[in-house]
Design an enzyme around this catalytic site. Sequence first.
Site, short mmCIF file in Angstrom:
data_model
loop_
_atom_site.label_atom_id
_atom_site.label_comp_id
_atom_site.label_asym_id
_atom_site.label_seq_id
_atom_site.Cartn_x
_atom_site.Cartn_y
_atom_site.Cartn_z
N LYS A 9 0.82 -1.21 0.00
CA LYS A 9 0.00 0.00 0.00
C LYS A 9 0.87 1.28 0.00
O LYS A 9 2.08 1.22 0.26
CB LYS A 9 -0.94 -0.04 1.21
CG LYS A 9 -1.99 -1.16 1.14
CD LYS A 9 -2.98 -1.05 2.29
CE LYS A 9 -4.04 -2.14 2.21
NZ LYS A 9 -5.04 -2.01 3.31
N TYR A 49 -12.44 -1.55 -3.63
CA TYR A 49 -12.97 -1.65 -2.27
C TYR A 49 -14.49 -1.47 -2.22
O TYR A 49 -15.04 -1.11 -1.18
CB TYR A 49 -12.28 -0.63 -1.36
CG TYR A 49 -10.90 -1.09 -0.91
CD1 TYR A 49 -10.76 -2.22 -0.09
CD2 TYR A 49 -9.75 -0.41 -1.27
CE1 TYR A 49 -9.50 -2.65 0.33
CE2 TYR A 49 -8.49 -0.83 -0.85
CZ TYR A 49 -8.38 -1.95 -0.04
OH TYR A 49 -7.14 -2.37 0.38
N ASN A 112 -2.07 0.43 6.77
CA ASN A 112 -1.56 -0.82 7.32
C ASN A 112 -0.70 -1.63 6.34
O ASN A 112 -0.64 -2.85 6.43
CB ASN A 112 -2.72 -1.65 7.89
CG ASN A 112 -3.74 -2.00 6.83
OD1 ASN A 112 -3.57 -1.67 5.67
ND2 ASN A 112 -4.80 -2.70 7.23
N HIS A 115 -2.16 -5.35 1.54
CA HIS A 115 -3.44 -6.03 1.31
C HIS A 115 -3.17 -7.49 0.98
O HIS A 115 -2.15 -7.80 0.36
CB HIS A 115 -4.17 -5.38 0.13
CG HIS A 115 -5.32 -6.20 -0.39
ND1 HIS A 115 -6.58 -6.16 0.17
CD2 HIS A 115 -5.40 -7.11 -1.41
CE1 HIS A 115 -7.38 -7.00 -0.48
NE2 HIS A 115 -6.68 -7.58 -1.44
N GLU A 126 -9.09 -10.47 -8.07
CA GLU A 126 -8.20 -9.33 -7.82
C GLU A 126 -6.96 -9.38 -8.71
O GLU A 126 -6.47 -8.35 -9.16
CB GLU A 126 -7.81 -9.29 -6.34
CG GLU A 126 -9.01 -8.94 -5.44
CD GLU A 126 -8.70 -9.04 -3.95
OE1 GLU A 126 -7.56 -9.38 -3.57
OE2 GLU A 126 -9.63 -8.79 -3.15
P1 GDP Z 1 -8.11 -6.45 5.60
O1 GDP Z 1 -8.71 -7.61 4.85
O2 GDP Z 1 -7.35 -6.88 6.83
O3 GDP Z 1 -7.28 -5.55 4.71
O4 GDP Z 1 -9.32 -5.57 6.17
P2 GDP Z 1 -10.73 -5.14 5.55
O5 GDP Z 1 -11.03 -5.86 4.27
O6 GDP Z 1 -11.73 -5.23 6.66
O7 GDP Z 1 -10.55 -3.58 5.25
C1 GDP Z 1 -9.90 -3.14 4.08
C2 GDP Z 1 -8.97 -2.00 4.43
O8 GDP Z 1 -9.75 -0.88 4.90
C3 GDP Z 1 -8.00 -2.29 5.60
O9 GDP Z 1 -6.85 -3.00 5.20
C4 GDP Z 1 -7.68 -0.88 6.05
O10 GDP Z 1 -6.73 -0.23 5.19
C5 GDP Z 1 -9.03 -0.18 5.91
N1 GDP Z 1 -9.81 -0.28 7.16
C6 GDP Z 1 -10.43 -1.37 7.67
N2 GDP Z 1 -11.07 -1.09 8.82
C7 GDP Z 1 -10.87 0.23 9.04
C8 GDP Z 1 -11.30 1.14 10.06
O11 GDP Z 1 -12.00 0.76 11.02
N3 GDP Z 1 -10.91 2.45 9.93
C9 GDP Z 1 -10.15 2.88 8.88
N4 GDP Z 1 -9.80 4.20 8.82
N5 GDP Z 1 -9.73 2.06 7.90
C10 GDP Z 1 -10.08 0.75 7.97
#
Ligand code: GDP
Length: 141
Positions: A9, A49, A112, A115, A126
Amino acid sequence: MEQTLTIIKPDAVAAGNAARILALLEEKGFRIRAIRMMRLSEAQAREFYAVHRERPFYESLVRFMTSGPVIPAVLERENAVAALREAIGATDPAEAAEGTVRKRFAESKERNAIHASDSVENAWREARFFFSEADLLGTAP
Ligand code: GDP
């Protein structure tokens, strides 16, 4: 053998951690089968997303993912999807296990570092989001 899709990222690319993260994954047995560097358009980030479009963090996530270049890559290993999810750690680095990519490189729950696809079906979808059939030709396990 199985394939999965990762994205280094914008935070990790900007911090100069991209090669370190890829090296760590190679050490864990992943092989790079396709890789590129690009800047996501707003439309691409929204589409990628789309499953999160109703979430409160969606607009911020789209801004973050378009804030600088990213490095999508197709990685191959036995049990690649589950193994990569384990290697990257929890979404929130505060909850990520020791030794995971996010524990070491993530700045926050949003910024973070990396991905990873959450299923074989999504990995396939993807991979085709970022790579052409020509890019992927001959890379299937
Ligand atoms: P992943 O599969 O661990 O990447 O998590 P998710 O699919 O739930 O979320 C996609 C991405 O959205 C995450 O990797 C973060 O960059 C972002 N994200 C997820 N949850 C949060 C949140 O509660 N707050 C914010 N600001 N970003 C989030």
